[in-house]
Design a protein around this motif. Structure first.
Motif, PDB file in Angstrom:
ATOM      1  N   HIS A 109       0.811  -1.215   0.000  1.00 11.83           N
ATOM      2  CA  HIS A 109       0.000   0.000   0.000  1.00 11.83           C
ATOM      3  C   HIS A 109       0.851   1.275   0.000  1.00 11.83           C
ATOM      4  CE1 HIS A 109      -4.224  -1.434   0.971  1.00 11.83           C
ATOM      5  NE2 HIS A 109      -3.521  -2.547   1.115  1.00 11.83           N
ATOM      6  N   ASP A 110       2.153   1.141   0.194  1.00  9.78           N
ATOM      7  CA  ASP A 110       2.988   2.315   0.478  1.00  9.78           C
ATOM      8  C   ASP A 110       3.484   2.997  -0.796  1.00  9.78           C
ATOM      9  OD1 ASP A 110       2.667   1.951   3.221  1.00  9.78           O
ATOM     10  OD2 ASP A 110       4.317   0.523   3.301  1.00  9.78           O
ATOM     11  N   ASN A 111       2.553   3.574  -1.548  1.00 10.56           N
ATOM     12  CA  ASN A 111       2.865   4.283  -2.785  1.00 10.56           C
ATOM     13  C   ASN A 111       2.651   5.778  -2.599  1.00 10.56           C
ATOM     14  OD1 ASN A 111       3.116   1.698  -4.140  1.00 10.56           O
ATOM     15  ND2 ASN A 111       0.879   1.604  -4.110  1.00 10.56           N
ATOM     16  N   PHE A 112       3.371   6.568  -3.391  1.00  8.22           N
ATOM     17  CA  PHE A 112       3.181   8.017  -3.438  1.00  8.22           C
ATOM     18  C   PHE A 112       3.428   8.689  -2.082  1.00  8.22           C
ATOM     19  CE2 PHE A 112       0.295   5.962  -6.463  1.00  8.22           C
ATOM     20  CZ  PHE A 112       0.753   6.505  -7.653  1.00  8.22           C
ATOM     21  N   VAL A 113       4.468   8.264  -1.383  1.00  6.62           N
ATOM     22  CA  VAL A 113       4.772   8.859  -0.075  1.00  6.62           C
ATOM     23  C   VAL A 113       6.180   9.444  -0.006  1.00  6.62           C
ATOM     24  CG1 VAL A 113       3.159   7.426   1.219  1.00  6.62           C
ATOM     25  CG2 VAL A 113       5.480   6.601   0.823  1.00  6.62           C
TER      26      VAL A 113
END
Length: 246
Positions: A109-113
């Motif tokens: 889930h760890d996208n665009f961070v």
């Protein structure tokens, strides 16, 4: 209670490894309530405050100088909405102030961070390994990652839970940690989801072919794993092997 060098903390779904001086949590899914509300399903936004309070309490109890989040610190796959970004900033502000080191393992889930992380001097790592203990989120096959040798594998991703029925047939789902060995003889720990609202996989009722983690589907006799209840405001409680609970 201890499992492979990890102390399982009563009343909070977190573990502490004294040798690594590390408090480990998995699957916070920050922003979950805001995403659900924007999609038309109102969910009260309580997870962030709960996470900050419980992690602070766990640090006070253990004295941990390091915090490791083993993937899925955020919830949305395809972007980062304002409510999610705001919660991430509040969390990183707290974590970098409270701990000497914050370790973030990338989850699915760890996208665009990256931009938010950069403001706090943090970055996502595909895995973290130290003193024979390997942390990966668990959504990828470990054998396809260049991780080297390890003795203990720690994953999240599965959100393990047990489906339990009482004497009158009332059914309840209990958040658990799983532990045992892989078929290759490595120690295995499957962390519970930290997010209160994250739905769990009922591992005593779900066919192995439908489990989320490749290490559980392909490299582990799941029936031989033991489950430990790690519910909030309750003591840890170990159950028999899953094969006896199905």
């Amino acid at each position: 209670m201890e499992v492979f060098g990890f102390t399982l903390l009563d009343g909070v779904p977190a573990v502490y490894h004294e040798g690594l001086d590390t408090l480990a949590v998995s699957d916070l899914h920050l922003g979950l309530e805001g995403t659900a509300t924007l999609d038309g399903n109102y969910v009260p936004p309580v997870q962030l405050d709960q996470a900050l309070e419980e992690i602070e309490e766990a640090q006070d109890r253990t004295g941990a100088s390091r915090l490791l989040v083993n993937g899925d610190i955020k919830n949305q796959f395809s972007g980062t909405r304002f409510t999610e970004s705001s919660e991430l900033e509040d969390f990183f502000e707290f974590a970098t102030d409270a701990f000497d080191e914050v370790i973030l393992v990338r989850g699915n889930h760890d996208n665009f961070v990256e931009e938010i992380l950069g403001r706090y001097g943090l970055e996502l790592q595909p895995f973290f390994k130290e003193d024979g203990v390997l942390f990966v989120h668990g959504h990828k096959k470990v054998e396809e990652m260049d991780v080297g040798d390890y003795e203990t594998l720690v994953v999240g991703h599965e959100h393990p839970a047990l489906a339990i029925k009482d004497e009158v047939g009332v059914r309840e789902k209990i958040r658990v940690l799983l532990h045992g060995e892989t078929q290759d003889g490595e120690n295995l720990v499957v962390l519970p989801a930290f997010a209160e609202a994250a739905s769990g996989t009922e591992v005593n009722e779900t066919p192995v072919s439908q489990l989320l983690c490749p290490v559980l589907r392909h490299r582990t006799d799941v029936s031989r794993l033991k489950a430990v209840a790690m519910e909030r405001d309750a003591e840890t409680l170990e159950f028999p092997r899953l094969g006896r609970l199905s």
